[in-house]
Design an enzyme around this catalytic site. Structure first.
Site, PDB file in Angstrom:
ATOM      1  N   GLU A   1       8.294  -2.763   0.395  1.00 35.91           N
ATOM      2  CA  GLU A   1       9.193  -2.752   1.562  1.00 35.91           C
ATOM      3  C   GLU A   1      10.670  -2.708   1.184  1.00 35.91           C
ATOM      4  OE1 GLU A   1       6.317  -2.797   4.773  1.00 35.91           O
ATOM      5  OE2 GLU A   1       8.329  -2.086   4.416  1.00 35.91           O
TER       6      GLU A   1
ATOM      7  N   HIS B   1       6.936   4.800   4.698  1.00 33.55           N
ATOM      8  CA  HIS B   1       5.897   4.543   3.677  1.00 33.55           C
ATOM      9  C   HIS B   1       5.232   5.812   3.117  1.00 33.55           C
ATOM     10  CE1 HIS B   1       5.424   0.138   3.691  1.00 33.55           C
ATOM     11  NE2 HIS B   1       5.764   0.201   4.962  1.00 33.55           N
TER      12      HIS B   1
ATOM     13  N   HIS C   1       8.822   3.756  11.077  1.00 30.31           N
ATOM     14  CA  HIS C   1       8.841   2.900   9.883  1.00 30.31           C
ATOM     15  C   HIS C   1       7.630   3.230   8.999  1.00 30.31           C
ATOM     16  CE1 HIS C   1       8.927  -0.653   7.267  1.00 30.31           C
ATOM     17  NE2 HIS C   1       7.614  -0.610   7.412  1.00 30.31           N
TER      18      HIS C   1
ATOM     19  N   SER D   1      13.892   3.314   5.924  1.00 33.50           N
ATOM     20  CA  SER D   1      13.723   3.640   7.348  1.00 33.50           C
ATOM     21  C   SER D   1      14.797   2.954   8.190  1.00 33.50           C
ATOM     22  CB  SER D   1      12.325   3.229   7.837  1.00 33.50           C
ATOM     23  OG  SER D   1      12.117   1.848   7.599  1.00 33.50           O
TER      24      SER D   1
HETATM   25  N1  HBI Z   1      -0.513  -4.316   9.449  1.00 34.07           N
HETATM   26  N2  HBI Z   1      -0.337  -2.258  10.526  1.00 34.07           N
HETATM   27  C1  HBI Z   1       0.096  -3.104   9.570  1.00 34.07           C
HETATM   28  N3  HBI Z   1       1.107  -2.744   8.766  1.00 34.07           N
HETATM   29  C2  HBI Z   1       1.569  -3.579   7.788  1.00 34.07           C
HETATM   30  O1  HBI Z   1       2.495  -3.240   7.052  1.00 34.07           O
HETATM   31  C3  HBI Z   1       0.961  -4.844   7.625  1.00 34.07           C
HETATM   32  C4  HBI Z   1      -0.098  -5.183   8.478  1.00 34.07           C
HETATM   33  N4  HBI Z   1      -0.698  -6.378   8.354  1.00 34.07           N
HETATM   34  C5  HBI Z   1      -0.317  -7.335   7.333  1.00 34.07           C
HETATM   35  C6  HBI Z   1       0.835  -6.898   6.500  1.00 34.07           C
HETATM   36  N5  HBI Z   1       1.400  -5.704   6.648  1.00 34.07           N
HETATM   37  C7  HBI Z   1       1.452  -7.831   5.489  1.00 34.07           C
HETATM   38  O2  HBI Z   1       1.064  -9.156   5.721  1.00 34.07           O
HETATM   39  C8  HBI Z   1       1.062  -7.444   4.079  1.00 34.07           C
HETATM   40  O3  HBI Z   1       1.823  -8.211   3.199  1.00 34.07           O
HETATM   41  C9  HBI Z   1      -0.366  -7.728   3.859  1.00 34.07           C
HETATM   42 FE    FE Z   2       6.127  -1.470   6.184  1.00 33.83          FE
END
Ligand code: HBI
Ligand code: FE
Length: 293
Positions: A176, A135, A130, A195
């Site tokens: 997303e 991304h 993913h 994904s």
């Molecule tokens: N941590 N590793 C990881 N990947 C993410 O996409 C991610 C996260 N922490 C918080 C988050 N996404 C979401 O809350 C965002 O909206 C900030």
């Molecule tokens: Fe993501």
């Protein structure tokens, strides 16, 4: 929900650093895990041509991700040369402020594990497929790369203003699950969609969801689903427009968002620019609660 306490994480990942990154140790991935990546990659390439936007497909091509789980050293060297971004390994979800700090410094945190071969269609937590397949190709696009850095900086500011949930909705409905208009029709760019084989088809072709022209305040007021297809998708006219729309001080907007409505995921409003009004024929069901035996 996985623990977001560094001390807990340290028990399982002794080498975890204060910024929650860990050494990828690319050599530790098994042949079976690389095969899972190739299987997922092949499945996605069966549905993405003609559905994903050209910018995503171009990024995917440039970064050569077909052969297996990428070595982040090599991937980061290639990506840095294009937009200055790099990919860093993390154990899984990290706290919002840690996540924003990485984005603000052009580091994308990628889960250092891959889903099991017998559950290719649903993941509890973002895995390396993913995060990297979904991304990273868009981070090779200069304007989107700028947007993601600005999002990180905005997140750090939003934290202080208690506006995280509004900003999380912006991330959700663009990064997303975003769609984009092109002369050939709507195309995908959201990582959660590109994904997922099923959602790549659903998001563009199902009559069920709404497809609504992007509006910043509208998106920030709209709830989203975390466990099923989206009930509404928001459509941007271009990445430049998305960047321009969000590259302004959110302070006044956050103050405005303190009052006024929050919308359900499937709601349609009088002011919406409707590209498609969904017929709600798909009944969302929560993956989280397995169907009764
Ligand atoms: N941590 N590793 C990881 N990947 C993410 O996409 C991610 C996260 N922490 C918080 C988050 N996404 C979401 O809350 C965002 O909206 C900030
Ligand atoms: Fe993501």
């Amino acid at each position: 929900m996985p623990s977001l306490d560094l001390a807990d994480i340290r028990r399982a990942h002794p080498a975890v650093r204060d910024d929650w990154t860990i050494p990828q140790e690319w050599g530790h991935f098994s042949a079976a895990e690389h095969e899972t990546w190739r299987t997922l990659y092949r499945r996605m390439m069966g549905v993405l041509p003609g559905r994903a936007c050209d910018e995503f497909l171009a990024g995917l091509e440039k970064l050569k991700l077909a052969d297996g789980i990428p070595d982040f050293e090599t991937l980061s060297a290639d990506l840095k040369a294009i937009t200055g971004w790099q990919v860093v390994a993390v154990p899984g979800l990290v706290p919002d402020d840690v996540f924003f700090e990485h984005l603000a410094n052009r580091r994308f945190p990628a889960g250092n594990f891959i889903r099991a071969a017998d559950s290719l269609d649903y993941i509890e937590e973002p895995d390396v497929f993913h995060d990297v397949f979904g991304h990273v190709p868009m981070l090779a696009h200069p304007v989107f790369a700028d947007y993601m850095e600005a999002y990180g900086k905005g997140g750090l500011r939003a934290e202080g203003l208690g506006a995280l949930d509004h900003l999380a909705r912006l991330y959700w409905y663009t990064v997303e699950f975003g769609l984009i208009e092109t002369p050939e029709g709507l195309r995908l760019y959201g990582s959660g969609i590109v994904s997922s084989r099923a959602e790549s088809v659903h998001a563009l072709e199902s009559p069920s969801p709404n497809r609504i022209g992007f509006d910043l305040e509208r998106v920030m007021r709209t709830k989203y689903r975390i466990d099923d297809f989206q009930e509404s998708y928001f459509v941007i006219p271009s990445f430049e427009a998305l960047f321009a729309e969000t590259y302004k001080d959110f302070g006044a907007l956050y103050a405005k968002l303190e009052h006024g409505p929050t919308h359900e995921a499937g709601e349609v409003l009088a002011g919406d620019r409707m590209l498609h009004r969904g017929d709600r024929s798909y009944r969302p069901h929560s993956h989280a609660a397995p169907p009764a035996a």
